[in-house]
Design an enzyme around this catalytic site. Structure first.
Site, short mmCIF file in Angstrom:
data_model
loop_
_atom_site.label_atom_id
_atom_site.label_comp_id
_atom_site.label_asym_id
_atom_site.label_seq_id
_atom_site.Cartn_x
_atom_site.Cartn_y
_atom_site.Cartn_z
N PHE A 151 49.56 69.82 57.27
CA PHE A 151 49.95 71.22 57.45
C PHE A 151 50.49 71.75 56.13
O PHE A 151 51.35 71.15 55.51
CB PHE A 151 51.00 71.36 58.56
CG PHE A 151 51.12 72.78 59.04
CD1 PHE A 151 50.26 73.27 60.00
CD2 PHE A 151 52.09 73.62 58.50
CE1 PHE A 151 50.35 74.60 60.43
CE2 PHE A 151 52.19 74.94 58.92
CZ PHE A 151 51.32 75.44 59.88
N GLU B 59 39.11 84.19 54.38
CA GLU B 59 40.17 83.49 55.12
C GLU B 59 41.05 82.67 54.18
O GLU B 59 40.62 82.27 53.10
CB GLU B 59 39.54 82.54 56.15
CG GLU B 59 39.51 83.11 57.57
CD GLU B 59 40.88 83.22 58.22
OE1 GLU B 59 41.89 83.41 57.53
OE2 GLU B 59 40.94 83.12 59.45
N ASP B 60 42.27 82.43 54.62
CA ASP B 60 43.14 81.52 53.86
C ASP B 60 42.77 80.08 54.17
O ASP B 60 42.72 79.24 53.27
CB ASP B 60 44.63 81.78 54.16
CG ASP B 60 44.94 81.81 55.65
OD1 ASP B 60 44.01 81.89 56.47
OD2 ASP B 60 46.14 81.76 55.99
N ARG C 89 54.99 82.64 53.54
CA ARG C 89 53.71 83.24 53.13
C ARG C 89 53.72 83.64 51.65
O ARG C 89 52.70 83.62 50.98
CB ARG C 89 53.40 84.48 53.97
CG ARG C 89 53.09 84.17 55.44
CD ARG C 89 52.52 85.42 56.10
NE ARG C 89 52.50 85.35 57.56
CZ ARG C 89 51.54 84.81 58.28
NH1 ARG C 89 50.51 84.25 57.67
NH2 ARG C 89 51.60 84.81 59.59
N ASP D 59 40.23 75.78 59.74
CA ASP D 59 40.86 74.60 60.34
C ASP D 59 40.01 74.14 61.52
O ASP D 59 38.99 73.48 61.34
CB ASP D 59 42.29 75.01 60.72
CG ASP D 59 43.17 73.85 61.11
OD1 ASP D 59 42.74 72.99 61.88
OD2 ASP D 59 44.33 73.80 60.68
#
Ligand SMILES: O=P(O)(O)OC[C@H]1O[C@H](OP(=O)(O)OP(=O)(O)O)[C@H](O)[C@@H]1O
Ligand SMILES: [Mg+2]
Length: 187
Positions: free
Chosen positions: A159, A106-107, A172, A110
């Site tokens: 964020f 995963e990036d 991205r 959260d």
């Protein structure tokens, strides 16, 4: 400007949280760690579209043991704002993983809703083992208890964009991980 007009400030104006070089260094370290942990074995990396595509591409090249990779895609409606957090699979793995050593890539971890859903789903396929690698971990935001096994960086509740991560699908391809301005995110 109307409040419905999207605002996409240039990434170059945003504060760098992790530089391209820092990301490359940590990815190499994690690749080396994974290579040591799975010495002599084969692994399947499963990237979660779209955010994880770039981290997976770099991580796969930093892993020295035999590996293949696959992708899944999930749709999450109102995930970030609603604690019910329904997640739905929209693209499954192409190849069976039963009996294989699997690492979900995963990036960012959260709230944990995406990964806890995927973890449960992948376990149903009966892999020999299942671990999670994530570029970023934002533990303060967790709604469900889940931890990654390999983490490049822990971050506070801000964020971020770049290195696969988006704001309204933009940024991205930004090479550094940058802090998206809260005043724009909250407009
Ligand atoms: O821990 P969580 O709160 O579930 O959030 C993390 C997930 O959210 C983002 O993906 P998103 O669903 O926005 O799609 P994307 O990967 O296409 O950007 C990110 O790439 C993770 O997959
Ligand atoms: Mg994602």
């Amino acid at each position: 400007m109307s409040s419905s007009t999207p605002v996409f400030p240039p990434a170059a104006e945003m504060e760098i949280l992790f530089s391209k070089q820092q990301i490359a260094d940590r990815t190499r370290e994690i690749g080396a760690q994974i290579s040591a942990d799975y010495k002599g074995q084969s692994i399947v990396l499963i990237g979660v579209l779209k955010g994880a595509a770039i981290f997976l591409a770099d991580l796969a090249r930093a892993i020295q043991v035999d590996n293949t990779f696959d992708f899944v895609a999930v749709s999450s409606y109102g995930r970030a704002r609603v604690s019910s957090g329904a997640v739905k699979l929209i693209k499954d793995i192409d190849n069976p993983i039963e009996g294989k050593h699997v690492i979900i890539v995963e990036d960012i971890l959260d709230t944990g809703l995406t990964l806890s859903y995927l973890r449960g789903l992948m376990l149903q396929h009966k892999p020999a083992s299942l671990k999670i690698a994530t570029c970023l971990d934002k533990p303060e935001r967790r709604l469900v208890p889940i931890e990654a096994d390999y983490i490049a960086f822990k971050i506070p509740n801000q964020f971020v964009i770049g290195y696969g991560m988006d704001y309204a699908e933009r940024y991205r391809g930004v090479e550094d991980i940058r802090i998206f301005p809260a005043e724009v995110a909250g407009h």
